[in-house]
Design an enzyme around this catalytic site. Structure first.
Site, mmCIF file in Angstrom:
data_model
loop_
_atom_site.group_PDB
_atom_site.id
_atom_site.type_symbol
_atom_site.label_atom_id
_atom_site.label_comp_id
_atom_site.label_asym_id
_atom_site.label_seq_id
_atom_site.Cartn_x
_atom_site.Cartn_y
_atom_site.Cartn_z
ATOM 1 C CB ALA A 113 -0.941 -0.073 1.144
ATOM 2 C CE LYS A 114 5.577 4.696 -0.244
ATOM 3 N NZ LYS A 114 6.625 3.818 0.361
#
Length: 424
Positions: A113-114
């Site tokens: 994720a980011k």
């Protein structure tokens, strides 16, 4: 290349296109799992949010924020949040995908994720940044959680940012979940060794590669782009091992000393002035000349897209160790390989941060904390084992480490996906 999503401009798809090309290159090596490869080309979830904030002068400003969850077949999402004026959705998508690959490459049970906010933090007060952080957290809180998605620091964010996220999430849920973020202050359940973890991982795999190539660290010439937590820690560890850090570059300029910079003095100068320019015991170089310096090890530890087809042929080093995410374009990767440069890719080289984030997450669940010596020993062991396993794949297929890393990581992700199947 896979068809681009409708929300990315086809004439300038950005870093996501680099990631897609990397997946295309690894697909022939995936065997029966290649049936599932399109899973890697579609993020599981993309959230874009508006962040309205009252500034100190009473005006209302709006900022654009993102959180992308790429793949969570092997565990909850994991990835940093960056504050930068040039953040784009394509960039955050690519960074989330590289996190998926990174976690699987070192066998940490997270997905990728980011997050990112389009803001130049240098133009805002600490109180304003706190409001931005808290409003952003509130907007994305429905998809956060220690078993869902766990942010961490990234470019221009730090332990204090994580503390604000932790507290905002606690106010929203009514209870304190320390495992909702990693890279937070020790007083709030952070882990010893986390700040230096990425740089220590860079040093560990670089030392392994140097030994494989018959390069002694004693007297080895090191050039580092980016002297923050990653590049600065790696530079310090190389200097302690007897290497000479001959050059450093950041947004303020490039410094050089053929006899070796005083890394401690340079890092203190960076802390006091905000950059390497005019550091004691150094001379200034043109930024483009940084890439042409002769060295044994070159560490790009700043932002993505730094080594391109324009400068790759000029690079004169034995080993490139990617401390940053995505610093080398595929075209540049090919040039470096053709020129005999040994590249340790980002998805392996800078995985030390997420590895110690995993340790922090485990400690939060158990409420039992480890000492720093144990953390560093376990980090170094995991990094060495990952390097050895990926090197074995590279030798078996006569390929570079990046493709080998993707083979290992994508196989692990897609095996998990195949075993879980599709619902409904």
């Amino acid at each position: 290349m896979s068809q681009l999503p409708s929300y990315l401009p086809p004439d300038n798809p950005g870093p996501w296109a680099v990631y897609l090309e990397q997946v295309e290159r690894v697909t022939p090596y995936l065997g029966k799992l290649s049936r599932w490869v399109d899973t890697l080309k579609h993020p599981k979830r993309i959230l874009t949010v508006d962040i309205p904030v009252e500034l100190d002068n009473g005006t209302i400003a709006h900022f654009e924020g993102y959180r992308v969850q790429h793949n969570m077949a092997r565990g909850p999402g994991k990835g940093g949040i960056r504050f930068h004026q040039d953040v784009t959705l394509s960039e955050v998508m690519a960074l989330s995908a590289w996190m998926s690959v990174k976690c699987a490459a070192v066998n940490v049970p997270f997905g990728g994720a980011k997050g990112g906010i389009r803001i130049d933090p240098r133009n805002y007060s600490k109180r304003e940044l706190e409001r931005v952080t808290r409003r952003y957290t509130s907007e994305i809180s429905d998809i956060l959680g220690p078993n869902q998605d766990i942010p961490a620091p990234d470019v221009n964010t730090n332990a204090q940012t994580m503390a604000w996220i932790l507290d905002t999430y606690a106010q929203k849920t009514g209870h304190l979940s320390t495992g909702v973020v990693t890279g937070k202050p020790l007083a709030l359940g952070g882990s010893l060794g986390r700040v230096d973890a990425t740089g220590r991982g860079v040093f560990t795999v670089a030392a392994e590669a140097a030994r494989d190539l018959g390069i002694s660290l004693e007297g080895a010439r090191i050039a580092v782009q980016g002297m923050g937590n990653v590049g600065g820690t790696a530079a310090k560890l190389f200097a302690e091992a007897g290497a000479k850090v001959i050059a450093a570059q950041d947004h303020t300029g490039t410094i050089y000393n053929a006899a070796g910079l005083n890394v401690t003095a340079v890092l203190e100068h960076v802390r006091s002035t905000g950059g390497v320019a005019n550091a004691p015991g150094s001379e200034a170089l043109a930024n483009d000349d940084f890439w042409t310096l002769e060295s044994e090890i070159l560490i790009p530890a700043a932002l993505e897209g730094q080594i391109t087809a324009k400068n790759a042929a000029s690079i004169r080093t034995r080993i490139v160790v990617e401390g940053a995410n995505g610093p080398t374009t595929p075209e540049a990767d090919d040039i470096l390989t053709q020129n005999g440069v040994f590249v340790i890719p980002d998805v392996l080289a800078n995985a030390g941060g997420v590895t110690v984030s995993y340790f922090e997450w485990v400690q939060n669940f158990s409420s039992f904390f480890w000492d720093e010596e144990l953390i560093n020993r376990r980090l170094e062991s995991m990094m060495r084992n990952a390097y050895k396993d990926i090197s074995t794949i590279a030798r078996q297929h006569a390929i570079n480490l990046r493709t080998a890393s993707f083979i290992m990581a994508c196989s692990r992700i897609l095996e998990a996906q195949e075993l879980r199947g599709l619902y409904p």
